[in-house]
Scaffold this motif. Structure first.
Motif, mmCIF file in Angstrom:
data_model
loop_
_atom_site.group_PDB
_atom_site.id
_atom_site.type_symbol
_atom_site.label_atom_id
_atom_site.label_comp_id
_atom_site.label_asym_id
_atom_site.label_seq_id
_atom_site.Cartn_x
_atom_site.Cartn_y
_atom_site.Cartn_z
ATOM 1 N N LEU A 6 0.638 -0.664 -0.049
ATOM 2 C CA LEU A 6 0.106 -0.131 0.114
ATOM 3 C C LEU A 6 0.672 1.218 0.395
ATOM 4 C CD1 LEU A 6 -2.690 1.127 0.680
ATOM 5 C CD2 LEU A 6 -2.890 1.226 2.481
ATOM 6 N N VAL A 7 2.063 0.878 0.439
ATOM 7 C CA VAL A 7 2.598 2.308 1.007
ATOM 8 C C VAL A 7 3.396 2.605 -0.765
ATOM 9 C CG1 VAL A 7 4.847 3.095 1.992
ATOM 10 C CG2 VAL A 7 3.176 1.776 3.029
ATOM 11 N N ARG A 8 4.108 0.991 -1.123
ATOM 12 C CA ARG A 8 4.466 1.238 -2.115
ATOM 13 C C ARG A 8 3.787 1.535 -3.469
ATOM 14 N NH1 ARG A 8 8.452 -2.095 -3.446
ATOM 15 N NH2 ARG A 8 9.806 -1.244 -5.918
ATOM 16 N N LEU A 9 2.232 1.713 -3.273
ATOM 17 C CA LEU A 9 1.377 2.109 -4.426
ATOM 18 C C LEU A 9 1.386 3.785 -4.103
ATOM 19 C CD1 LEU A 9 -0.480 1.734 -6.459
ATOM 20 C CD2 LEU A 9 -2.812 0.894 -4.464
ATOM 21 N N LEU A 10 0.984 3.678 -3.136
ATOM 22 C CA LEU A 10 1.046 5.133 -2.438
ATOM 23 C C LEU A 10 1.906 6.271 -2.813
ATOM 24 C CD1 LEU A 10 -1.101 7.773 -1.128
ATOM 25 C CD2 LEU A 10 0.052 7.191 1.152
ATOM 26 N N ALA A 11 3.151 5.462 -3.126
ATOM 27 C CA ALA A 11 4.255 6.073 -2.889
ATOM 28 C C ALA A 11 4.498 6.404 -5.133
ATOM 29 C CB ALA A 11 5.477 5.960 -3.075
ATOM 30 N N SER A 12 4.117 5.395 -5.326
ATOM 31 C CA SER A 12 4.718 5.689 -7.057
ATOM 32 C C SER A 12 2.529 6.358 -7.054
ATOM 33 C CB SER A 12 3.802 4.298 -8.003
ATOM 34 O OG SER A 12 4.914 3.274 -7.205
ATOM 35 N N SER A 14 1.529 9.268 -6.178
ATOM 36 C CA SER A 14 1.644 10.510 -5.765
ATOM 37 C C SER A 14 2.539 11.102 -6.104
ATOM 38 C CB SER A 14 2.185 10.562 -4.398
ATOM 39 O OG SER A 14 1.352 10.115 -3.241
ATOM 40 N N LEU A 15 4.229 10.770 -6.870
ATOM 41 C CA LEU A 15 5.325 10.599 -7.801
ATOM 42 C C LEU A 15 4.432 10.987 -9.152
ATOM 43 C CD1 LEU A 15 8.107 11.300 -8.145
ATOM 44 C CD2 LEU A 15 8.169 8.427 -8.964
ATOM 45 N N LEU A 16 3.226 10.448 -9.314
ATOM 46 C CA LEU A 16 3.007 10.362 -11.200
ATOM 47 C C LEU A 16 2.379 11.417 -10.965
ATOM 48 C CD1 LEU A 16 2.511 9.647 -13.510
ATOM 49 C CD2 LEU A 16 0.272 8.172 -12.805
ATOM 50 N N THR A 17 1.173 11.938 -9.290
ATOM 51 C CA THR A 17 0.302 13.298 -9.656
ATOM 52 C C THR A 17 1.638 14.687 -10.032
ATOM 53 O OG1 THR A 17 -1.354 12.198 -8.452
ATOM 54 C CG2 THR A 17 -0.727 14.543 -8.137
ATOM 55 N N VAL A 18 3.042 14.239 -8.424
ATOM 56 C CA VAL A 18 3.520 15.918 -8.977
ATOM 57 C C VAL A 18 4.448 15.556 -10.226
ATOM 58 C CG1 VAL A 18 5.865 16.308 -8.068
ATOM 59 C CG2 VAL A 18 4.029 15.587 -6.508
ATOM 60 N N THR A 19 4.234 14.799 -11.097
ATOM 61 C CA THR A 19 4.923 15.175 -12.623
ATOM 62 C C THR A 19 3.949 15.174 -13.509
ATOM 63 O OG1 THR A 19 6.103 12.450 -11.556
ATOM 64 C CG2 THR A 19 5.690 13.336 -14.340
ATOM 65 N N ILE A 20 2.421 14.934 -12.816
ATOM 66 C CA ILE A 20 1.831 15.507 -14.569
ATOM 67 C C ILE A 20 1.272 17.232 -13.386
ATOM 68 C CG2 ILE A 20 -0.741 15.883 -15.002
ATOM 69 C CD1 ILE A 20 -0.518 12.283 -13.882
ATOM 70 N N ILE A 21 1.572 17.491 -12.820
ATOM 71 C CA ILE A 21 1.707 18.298 -12.613
ATOM 72 C C ILE A 21 2.713 19.722 -12.367
ATOM 73 C CG2 ILE A 21 1.391 19.887 -10.002
ATOM 74 C CD1 ILE A 21 -0.030 18.255 -8.608
#
Length: 80
Positions: A6-12, A14-21
């Motif tokens: 779950l932590v790994r999924l949340l990190a991925s 979050s990283l994708l969201t930050v990259t898109i923004i």
């Protein structure tokens, strides 16, 4: 799902969201520069970022404060 997964999924996510923004900020800046002067645009961006961080840190601080107060109260002896 285990906690590590779950932590790994949340990190991925979050990283994708930050990259898109972050990636879309260039497009927005490029298109906005024709309408708003660069100094006003930067002032607006920094103001929005400062307000967002302020609300975030106030929320986190209040959550930690309330959590620590509840934790302390649970260890107090019962009144006689």
């Amino acid at each position: 799902m285990k906690t590590g997964g779950l932590v790994r999924l949340l990190a991925s996510v979050s990283l994708l969201t930050v990259t898109i923004i972050w990636g879309s900020a260039f497009v927005v800046m490029k298109n906005s520069i024709d309408v708003i002067s660069p100094s006003y645009l930067l002032a607006y961006r920094f103001t929005v970022a400062a307000l967002g961080m302020t609300f975030h840190f106030i929320y986190i601080h209040n959550y930690k404060l309330l959590h620590s107060l509840r934790h302390r109260r649970s260890h107090l002896p019962a009144a006689a």
